[in-house]
Design a protein around this motif. Sequence first.
Motif, short mmCIF file in Angstrom:
data_model
loop_
_atom_site.label_atom_id
_atom_site.label_comp_id
_atom_site.label_asym_id
_atom_site.label_seq_id
_atom_site.Cartn_x
_atom_site.Cartn_y
_atom_site.Cartn_z
N ASP A 122 21.48 -14.03 -22.50
CA ASP A 122 20.89 -13.49 -23.74
C ASP A 122 20.38 -12.07 -23.58
O ASP A 122 20.29 -11.32 -24.54
CB ASP A 122 19.73 -14.37 -24.20
N GLU A 123 20.02 -11.70 -22.36
CA GLU A 123 19.42 -10.37 -22.18
C GLU A 123 19.63 -9.88 -20.75
O GLU A 123 19.53 -10.64 -19.80
CB GLU A 123 17.91 -10.45 -22.45
N VAL A 135 18.99 -10.70 -15.27
CA VAL A 135 19.89 -11.37 -16.22
C VAL A 135 19.18 -12.64 -16.67
O VAL A 135 18.89 -13.51 -15.85
CB VAL A 135 21.23 -11.72 -15.53
N SER A 136 18.92 -12.74 -17.97
CA SER A 136 18.22 -13.95 -18.42
C SER A 136 18.96 -14.60 -19.59
O SER A 136 19.75 -13.97 -20.29
CB SER A 136 16.78 -13.63 -18.80
N GLY A 137 18.68 -15.88 -19.76
CA GLY A 137 19.35 -16.62 -20.83
C GLY A 137 18.93 -18.07 -20.79
O GLY A 137 17.84 -18.39 -20.30
N GLN A 138 19.83 -18.92 -21.32
CA GLN A 138 19.49 -20.34 -21.36
C GLN A 138 20.53 -21.19 -20.64
O GLN A 138 21.73 -20.97 -20.80
CB GLN A 138 19.35 -20.81 -22.80
N ASN A 139 20.02 -22.13 -19.86
CA ASN A 139 20.89 -23.15 -19.28
C ASN A 139 21.09 -24.19 -20.39
O ASN A 139 20.16 -24.90 -20.79
CB ASN A 139 20.20 -23.78 -18.06
N LEU A 140 22.32 -24.26 -20.91
CA LEU A 140 22.55 -25.09 -22.10
C LEU A 140 22.56 -26.58 -21.78
O LEU A 140 22.45 -27.41 -22.67
CB LEU A 140 23.88 -24.69 -22.76
N LYS A 141 22.66 -26.90 -20.50
CA LYS A 141 22.69 -28.31 -20.10
C LYS A 141 21.27 -28.88 -20.12
O LYS A 141 21.02 -29.90 -20.76
CB LYS A 141 23.27 -28.41 -18.69
N ASN A 142 20.35 -28.18 -19.46
CA ASN A 142 18.98 -28.74 -19.40
C ASN A 142 18.02 -28.03 -20.35
O ASN A 142 16.82 -28.30 -20.34
CB ASN A 142 18.45 -28.71 -17.96
N PHE A 347 23.37 -8.97 -25.49
CA PHE A 347 22.54 -8.89 -24.28
C PHE A 347 22.56 -7.49 -23.64
O PHE A 347 21.75 -7.16 -22.79
CB PHE A 347 22.94 -9.95 -23.27
N ILE A 348 23.49 -6.67 -24.09
CA ILE A 348 23.65 -5.34 -23.48
C ILE A 348 22.67 -4.32 -24.08
O ILE A 348 22.38 -3.29 -23.48
CB ILE A 348 25.12 -4.89 -23.67
N GLU A 349 22.15 -4.64 -25.28
CA GLU A 349 21.30 -3.69 -26.02
C GLU A 349 20.17 -3.09 -25.17
O GLU A 349 19.99 -1.88 -25.16
CB GLU A 349 20.76 -4.32 -27.30
N PRO A 350 19.40 -3.91 -24.43
CA PRO A 350 18.31 -3.32 -23.64
C PRO A 350 18.80 -2.36 -22.56
O PRO A 350 18.01 -1.61 -22.00
CB PRO A 350 17.63 -4.54 -23.00
N LEU A 351 20.10 -2.39 -22.28
CA LEU A 351 20.64 -1.52 -21.23
C LEU A 351 21.19 -0.21 -21.79
O LEU A 351 21.70 0.62 -21.04
CB LEU A 351 21.81 -2.22 -20.52
N ARG A 352 21.12 -0.05 -23.10
CA ARG A 352 21.79 1.06 -23.79
C ARG A 352 21.56 2.41 -23.09
O ARG A 352 22.49 3.13 -22.79
CB ARG A 352 21.33 1.09 -25.26
#
Length: 433
Positions: A122-123, A135-142, A347-352
């Motif tokens: 996500d980011e 690199v952050s986001g969600q583990n869709l399994k748990n 997710f790339i936006e903060p790296l612009r």
Amino acid sequence: MQNNNIYDFIGVGVGPFNLGLACLTEPIKELNGIFLDQIQEFSWHPGLLIEDATLQIPILADLVTLADPTSPYSFLNYLKEKGDIYRFYIKENLTILRSEYSDYCDWALQKLSTIRLEHRVDEIIYQKNEDCYQVSGQNLKNKQPFKFLTKKLILGTGTQPNMPDFIKQDSDNIQHSAYYLNYKDDFINKKSITIIGSGQSAAEIFYDLLMEIDQHEYALNWITRSPRFYPLEYSKLTLEMTSPDYVDYFFSLPAEKKDTLIQKQDNLYKGINRTLINDIFDLLYRKNLNHSLPVKIITNSALTDVSNLSENLFKLNFQHQELEQNFEVNSEAVILATGYSYHLPKFIEPLRQHLLWDKKDRLDVQRNYSVDQKKNSVFIQNIGLYSHGIATPDLGMSAYRNSYIIREITGKDYYPIEKRIAFQNFFPNEAFK
Ligand SMILES: Cc1cc2nc3c(=O)[nH]c(=O)nc-3n(C[C@H](O)[C@H](O)[C@H](O)COP(=O)(O)OP(=O)(O)OC[C@H]3O[C@@H](n4cnc5c(N)ncnc54)[C@H](O)[C@@H]3O)c2cc1C
């Protein structure tokens, strides 16, 4: 000194390009990396895995062979392990079915220790103090959030289906070709189906629906803006344009020239397989012997609008580009084979600020496939038709690009990188030096 909490690299997206990279980095023990993808299981363009559809590249262009013919992740090793290698040999036709390629990719993926599926990114932010990326986001399994740190990134999030802006309908009966098989059972029960576009996907869908036209008795329209049904150019000296030599040449041209040139090269990477064009004609011929077919095939015609005549019937407006006439077609189902394009992942936006952009605000992809200011920490796959030319989406150049990226991230030539493969010279001054 290596900080064990920081990966050497993280790949985002596990399509064929990053999957090839994962196969090639797996044996490099000093590299500590992972690949993240949101998918639950691998399937390559599942909406278009039509039974007899084949790859447009030869068997040698699998995930690894052109970089390392001894790799255990080759297509031939896949056949051997499945017990199918002799059947493939007797088939005497070295093209791979798309469904077979999808299964091969899944087979390779299952063997790799670095793949983390069900991880949606996500980011990504740059951490200046540590000189690394978070690199952050969600583990869709748990359903738990994750955060990883890495020195390098390889973005391989692929391209997304293009829908014309004027399509406002949210209906199962008007779909991008990417979802064809998901809706085919509904489409074939309609009285009329219209396919828009004339790339390989449009041709495959037209052929598939033409095969079944007598059983279901729909009217079938195939309408394209292109002036003709272009075959993919596959002659050998033209194929040399998917080479490191031509990438060097194309990359060296001024940006404006590249933009004009790439528009003229559609049939070098977007056309229809010549055999499929001929198969379509032959099938039309055979079926037409019995009765006149309810089929209309029209070129030069741009779709300009779609409106609803009723809940189950669309009115399609077209403009003929050469006759300069407008015309309408009514159809119960519409399949938009209108291609794919790259959308910047959110997710790339903060790296612009940290990335390089060209005058048209596109990622400014460097020759070494990096897109960051330092030119050696964020790499990108399958982006840069406008910078690196037609080799960009070609699976046949995947092993080359991955070897190159591995050299850039490690500083070592783990896989020999061919500088020249073409017989022809793209730079005349070098040829006559
Ligand atoms: C039907 C079809 C047939 C093709 N056939 C050929 C062919 O024969 N020869 C050829 O050279 N080329 C072919 N191509 C073109 C191209 O090579 C393929 O599209 C190829 O799949 C591109 O691979 P990729 O790795 O760039 O991305 P993709 O295969 O698109 O994979 C991208 C991955 O990124 C993941 N992702 C995206 N965002 C995130 C996120 N935020 N977090 C986590 N994961 C994310 C997605 O889930 C996806 O799995 C074909 C294309 C299509 C559509």
